[in-house]
Design an enzyme around this catalytic site. Structure first.
Site, PDB file in Angstrom:
ATOM      1  N   ASP A 157       3.425   0.460 -14.205  1.00 51.52           N
ATOM      2  CA  ASP A 157       2.617   1.536 -13.629  1.00 51.52           C
ATOM      3  C   ASP A 157       3.318   2.227 -12.462  1.00 51.52           C
ATOM      4  O   ASP A 157       4.194   1.654 -11.806  1.00 51.52           O
ATOM      5  CB  ASP A 157       1.293   0.982 -13.099  1.00 51.52           C
ATOM      6  CG  ASP A 157       0.316   0.615 -14.199  1.00 51.52           C
ATOM      7  OD1 ASP A 157       0.726   0.580 -15.380  1.00 51.52           O
ATOM      8  OD2 ASP A 157      -0.851   0.339 -13.879  1.00 51.52           O
ATOM      9  N   HIS A 165      -2.741   9.231  -8.789  1.00 50.32           N
ATOM     10  CA  HIS A 165      -3.252   7.874  -8.614  1.00 50.32           C
ATOM     11  C   HIS A 165      -4.592   7.873  -7.884  1.00 50.32           C
ATOM     12  O   HIS A 165      -4.858   7.059  -7.011  1.00 50.32           O
ATOM     13  CB  HIS A 165      -2.238   6.982  -7.884  1.00 50.32           C
ATOM     14  CG  HIS A 165      -2.363   5.528  -8.228  1.00 50.32           C
ATOM     15  ND1 HIS A 165      -3.211   4.675  -7.562  1.00 50.32           N
ATOM     16  CD2 HIS A 165      -1.757   4.783  -9.180  1.00 50.32           C
ATOM     17  CE1 HIS A 165      -3.108   3.466  -8.074  1.00 50.32           C
ATOM     18  NE2 HIS A 165      -2.250   3.507  -9.071  1.00 50.32           N
ATOM     19  N   HIS A 178       4.706  -3.177 -12.174  1.00 48.05           N
ATOM     20  CA  HIS A 178       4.917  -1.868 -11.551  1.00 48.05           C
ATOM     21  C   HIS A 178       6.406  -1.556 -11.429  1.00 48.05           C
ATOM     22  O   HIS A 178       7.191  -2.436 -11.054  1.00 48.05           O
ATOM     23  CB  HIS A 178       4.280  -1.821 -10.159  1.00 48.05           C
ATOM     24  CG  HIS A 178       2.778  -1.895 -10.191  1.00 48.05           C
ATOM     25  ND1 HIS A 178       2.107  -3.070 -10.375  1.00 48.05           N
ATOM     26  CD2 HIS A 178       1.837  -0.922 -10.074  1.00 48.05           C
ATOM     27  CE1 HIS A 178       0.800  -2.834 -10.372  1.00 48.05           C
ATOM     28  NE2 HIS A 178       0.612  -1.539 -10.193  1.00 48.05           N
TER      29      HIS A 178
END
Length: 213
Positions: free
Chosen positions: A36, A91, A181
């Protein structure tokens, strides 16, 4: 921005029943790695090198403003055969957003991804912070599969490479989608842990797959 009919028609008492995000890709010894908040100009290329050397494909959930800043990294992700996912423009927490607000954000994000990689497929969506709200239903109407996770390694608070390695190798379960991530901060520990985890898991007869493989 004009919304597709399926997205524009959502509202109280309208549209299909709620959609639940997918957390598993099956029941065999398969693992789906997902990343992510990228692309990141340093950590994503390093991660791509690791995945290429170990012949692993993953899903990259791209943040729109980072795509605008680093389109060349998105092109490299796509060229390597990884799957692209929509992670919103900035985000934002979409948990309380209306369906129209969500659709507008997701369409904008897909547009900037396709500006970087023309005609790119964006088959997956993941809600920032896991704040799903109405996003699964909207994403599905826009042709994206909401993809959650079964194992969150919690690498956004870097505990050290050894600890991340332990969390990955001890936390996997058959068919698990793993949340990691490549952006949003210093992800060097994540890259190093993934590099070490892949051969350990392969030695234990795990395989790496994308949804639908």
């Amino acid at each position: 921005m004009r919304l597709p009919r399926a997205a524009a028609g959502f509202g109280p008492g309208a549209g299909p029943p709620p959609v639940r995000p997918t957390e598993m890709i099956g029941t065999d010894r398969a693992v789906c790695l997902t990343f992510d908040d990228g692309p990141h100009p340093e950590h994503t290329p390093r991660l791509l090198d690791v995945l290429a050397a170990q012949h692993v494909r993953a899903v990259f959930f791209l943040q729109g403003n980072h795509v605008i800043a680093h389109p060349e990294v998105v092109r490299r992700i796509a060229a390597a055969g990884h799957a692209l996912g929509n992670h919103g423009m900035r985000h934002d927490d979409m948990g309380a957003w209306t369906a129209g607000q969500i659709a507008s954000d997701l369409l904008e994000t897909n547009a900037v991804i396709r500006h970087a990689v023309p005609h790119a497929r964006v088959p997956y969506f993941r809600a920032p912070y896991g704040a799903w709200g109405q996003t699964p239903t909207v994403a599905t109407a826009l042709g994206m599969r909401p993809l959650g996770w079964r194992l969150a390694v919690t690498d956004w608070e870097p505990p050290g490479t050894d600890e991340l390695l332990r969390r990955i190798t001890e936390g996997v379960a058959p068919g698990a989608v793993v949340l990691l991530h490549d952006g949003g901060g210093d992800r060097s520990q994540t890259v190093d842990a993934v590099d070490r985890a892949i051969p350990v898991l392969r030695a234990q007869n795990w395989r790496f797959a994308l949804p639908g493989d």
